[in-house]
Design a protein around this motif. Structure first.
Motif, PDB file in Angstrom:
ATOM      1  N   UNK A 248      57.411  57.972  35.816  1.00 38.79           N
ATOM      2  CA  UNK A 248      56.286  57.376  36.536  1.00 38.79           C
ATOM      3  C   UNK A 248      56.594  55.903  36.760  1.00 38.79           C
ATOM      4  N   UNK A 249      56.418  55.459  38.003  1.00 37.48           N
ATOM      5  CA  UNK A 249      56.704  54.068  38.347  1.00 37.48           C
ATOM      6  C   UNK A 249      55.501  53.488  39.097  1.00 37.48           C
ATOM      7  N   UNK A 250      55.439  52.161  39.156  1.00 35.31           N
ATOM      8  CA  UNK A 250      54.462  51.492  40.010  1.00 35.31           C
ATOM      9  C   UNK A 250      55.083  51.399  41.396  1.00 35.31           C
ATOM     10  N   UNK A 251      54.492  52.114  42.341  1.00 36.48           N
ATOM     11  CA  UNK A 251      55.036  52.169  43.702  1.00 36.48           C
ATOM     12  C   UNK A 251      54.776  50.821  44.376  1.00 36.48           C
ATOM     13  N   UNK A 252      55.825  50.127  44.840  1.00 35.47           N
ATOM     14  CA  UNK A 252      55.620  48.777  45.383  1.00 35.47           C
ATOM     15  C   UNK A 252      54.691  48.737  46.592  1.00 35.47           C
ATOM     16  N   UNK A 253      54.768  49.740  47.457  1.00 33.90           N
ATOM     17  CA  UNK A 253      53.890  49.748  48.631  1.00 33.90           C
ATOM     18  C   UNK A 253      52.438  49.990  48.224  1.00 33.90           C
ATOM     19  N   UNK A 254      52.252  50.893  47.264  1.00 29.60           N
ATOM     20  CA  UNK A 254      50.896  51.150  46.781  1.00 29.60           C
ATOM     21  C   UNK A 254      50.324  49.903  46.109  1.00 29.60           C
ATOM     22  N   UNK A 255      51.145  49.203  45.350  1.00 29.16           N
ATOM     23  CA  UNK A 255      50.688  47.973  44.690  1.00 29.16           C
ATOM     24  C   UNK A 255      50.286  46.933  45.730  1.00 29.16           C
ATOM     25  N   UNK A 256      51.069  46.830  46.793  1.00 26.52           N
ATOM     26  CA  UNK A 256      50.764  45.855  47.842  1.00 26.52           C
ATOM     27  C   UNK A 256      49.461  46.204  48.559  1.00 26.52           C
ATOM     28  N   UNK A 257      49.231  47.503  48.788  1.00 26.71           N
ATOM     29  CA  UNK A 257      47.985  47.940  49.438  1.00 26.71           C
ATOM     30  C   UNK A 257      46.783  47.579  48.578  1.00 26.71           C
ATOM     31  N   UNK A 258      46.891  47.856  47.288  1.00 29.48           N
ATOM     32  CA  UNK A 258      45.787  47.559  46.378  1.00 29.48           C
ATOM     33  C   UNK A 258      45.574  46.053  46.224  1.00 29.48           C
ATOM     34  N   UNK A 259      46.665  45.294  46.192  1.00 26.62           N
ATOM     35  CA  UNK A 259      46.558  43.841  46.061  1.00 26.62           C
ATOM     36  C   UNK A 259      45.849  43.241  47.270  1.00 26.62           C
ATOM     37  N   UNK A 260      46.152  43.758  48.451  1.00 26.19           N
ATOM     38  CA  UNK A 260      45.500  43.261  49.667  1.00 26.19           C
ATOM     39  C   UNK A 260      44.017  43.626  49.676  1.00 26.19           C
ATOM     40  N   UNK A 261      43.722  44.813  49.202  1.00 22.34           N
ATOM     41  CA  UNK A 261      42.339  45.299  49.250  1.00 22.34           C
ATOM     42  C   UNK A 261      41.459  44.614  48.193  1.00 22.34           C
ATOM     43  N   UNK A 262      41.979  44.494  46.961  1.00 14.36           N
ATOM     44  CA  UNK A 262      41.176  43.959  45.869  1.00 14.36           C
ATOM     45  C   UNK A 262      41.341  42.454  45.677  1.00 14.36           C
ATOM     46  N   UNK A 263      42.459  41.908  46.144  1.00 15.63           N
ATOM     47  CA  UNK A 263      42.685  40.481  45.947  1.00 15.63           C
ATOM     48  C   UNK A 263      42.733  40.125  44.474  1.00 15.63           C
ATOM     49  N   UNK A 264      42.000  39.078  44.099  1.00 17.29           N
ATOM     50  CA  UNK A 264      42.014  38.635  42.701  1.00 17.29           C
ATOM     51  C   UNK A 264      41.267  39.598  41.775  1.00 17.29           C
ATOM     52  N   UNK A 265      40.620  40.605  42.358  1.00 21.34           N
ATOM     53  CA  UNK A 265      39.912  41.601  41.552  1.00 21.34           C
ATOM     54  C   UNK A 265      40.774  42.818  41.222  1.00 21.34           C
ATOM     55  N   UNK A 266      42.068  42.712  41.468  1.00 24.10           N
ATOM     56  CA  UNK A 266      42.988  43.797  41.119  1.00 24.10           C
ATOM     57  C   UNK A 266      43.247  43.765  39.612  1.00 24.10           C
ATOM     58  N   UNK A 267      42.544  44.610  38.902  1.00 25.47           N
ATOM     59  CA  UNK A 267      42.661  44.669  37.451  1.00 25.47           C
ATOM     60  C   UNK A 267      43.785  45.626  37.051  1.00 25.47           C
ATOM     61  N   UNK A 268      44.113  45.611  35.761  1.00 24.18           N
ATOM     62  CA  UNK A 268      45.118  46.538  35.253  1.00 24.18           C
ATOM     63  C   UNK A 268      44.664  47.984  35.449  1.00 24.18           C
ATOM     64  N   UNK A 269      43.370  48.218  35.289  1.00 26.39           N
ATOM     65  CA  UNK A 269      42.848  49.571  35.493  1.00 26.39           C
ATOM     66  C   UNK A 269      43.061  50.019  36.937  1.00 26.39           C
ATOM     67  N   UNK A 270      42.732  49.162  37.883  1.00 27.73           N
ATOM     68  CA  UNK A 270      42.914  49.513  39.291  1.00 27.73           C
ATOM     69  C   UNK A 270      44.382  49.652  39.651  1.00 27.73           C
ATOM     70  N   UNK A 271      45.225  48.893  38.999  1.00 26.73           N
ATOM     71  CA  UNK A 271      46.656  48.989  39.269  1.00 26.73           C
ATOM     72  C   UNK A 271      47.213  50.355  38.870  1.00 26.73           C
TER      73      UNK A 271
END
Length: 250
Positions: free
Chosen positions: A95-118
């Motif tokens: 299991x890996x952190x998918x870089x594109x998925x991380x970027x999508x979530x970072x754009x959507x949540x901004x500074x509210x991107x928590x470890x749980x959401x990640x």
């Protein structure tokens, strides 16, 4: 698109909340209809608990037995969302952190991107993403497996993103002939008509309404001309058996 090969899919519904009755599944009917439009037949459905070993075993069996496997549930941000881990284990992948998925979530949540959401960016290694227009957290495709959310409106958005993307056969079409009759009275007629028309299936669905018994006879085929021919044959056969047919659903 091929018309002779039959493409099949399975659905694995994951979640203790489904088995406990707390939540009612609404994805099965929608997925079945969507697959039919894609020329793929839903042939098997299983509902299992949030259990790593159970999910892994079901994934191995269903992905091997069908052209496609869809899973719903268990890809959220909480500790009990274990679908990604179980499917990765079933496939022998990390299991890996998918870089594109991380970027999508970072754009959507901004500074509210928590470890749980990640956690929603975690995928089996080598996976591609399925667009989620509703809440952005993407679905996942790995080999012939499509890992989707359990929330129906999110699942429907992911399926829309997959429209026309999967290889399938001719779409299965349907036409309904109905009658105010007991199902048993028409059984022999249905069997005879179906046997006389190979490649066509006739399903019988009884109902009770206004103090009367009726049934809808649903004819399915990939050939529209054959569908019409069987509908006419069925109506004639029902009439000959003393059952007044109705062209359409009651």
């Amino acid at each position: 698109m091929t018309t002779d090969r039959i493409w099949t899919a399975a659905l694995l519904i994951i979640g203790d909340e489904i088995l406990s009755g707390r939540t009612q599944d609404a994805n099965l009917a929608y997925l079945a209809k969507w697959l039919g439009v894609q020329g793929i037949r839903l042939k098997e459905v299983r509902v299992i608990a949030d259990d790593m070993d159970a999910i892994a075993a079901a994934v191995q069996a269903l992905s091997a037995g069908h052209d496609y496997l869809f899973t719903t549930g268990g890809i959220g941000p909480t500790h009990d969302d274990i679908t990604v881990d179980a499917i990765a284990a079933a496939l022998g992948l990390n299991v890996v952190v998918h870089p594109q998925a991380k970027a999508i979530l970072a754009e959507y949540y901004g500074e509210n991107l928590t470890e749980a959401r990640l956690r929603m960016a975690r995928t089996p290694e080598g996976a591609t993403l399925i667009e989620n227009p509703r809440t952005k957290a993407p679905g996942i495709r790995i080999r012939n497996i499509f890992i989707m959310a359990g929330v129906p409106v999110i699942t429907q958005g992911m399926l829309a993103a997959l429209d026309g993307q999967l290889q399938g056969g001719a779409p299965v079409l349907s036409r309904t002939v109905a009658a105010w009759t007991q199902e048993s009275a028409a059984a022999a007629t249905l069997l005879a008509v179906e046997k006389a028309h190979p490649g066509v299936q006739i399903g019988s669905y009884p109902f009770w309404r206004e103090g009367k018994t009726g049934a809808n006879f649903v004819i399915r085929s990939t050939d529209p001309a054959r569908l019409d021919a069987v509908a006419q044959a069925l109506m004639a056969a029902l009439a000959a058996a003393g059952i007044a047919p109705i062209d359409g659903e009651l």
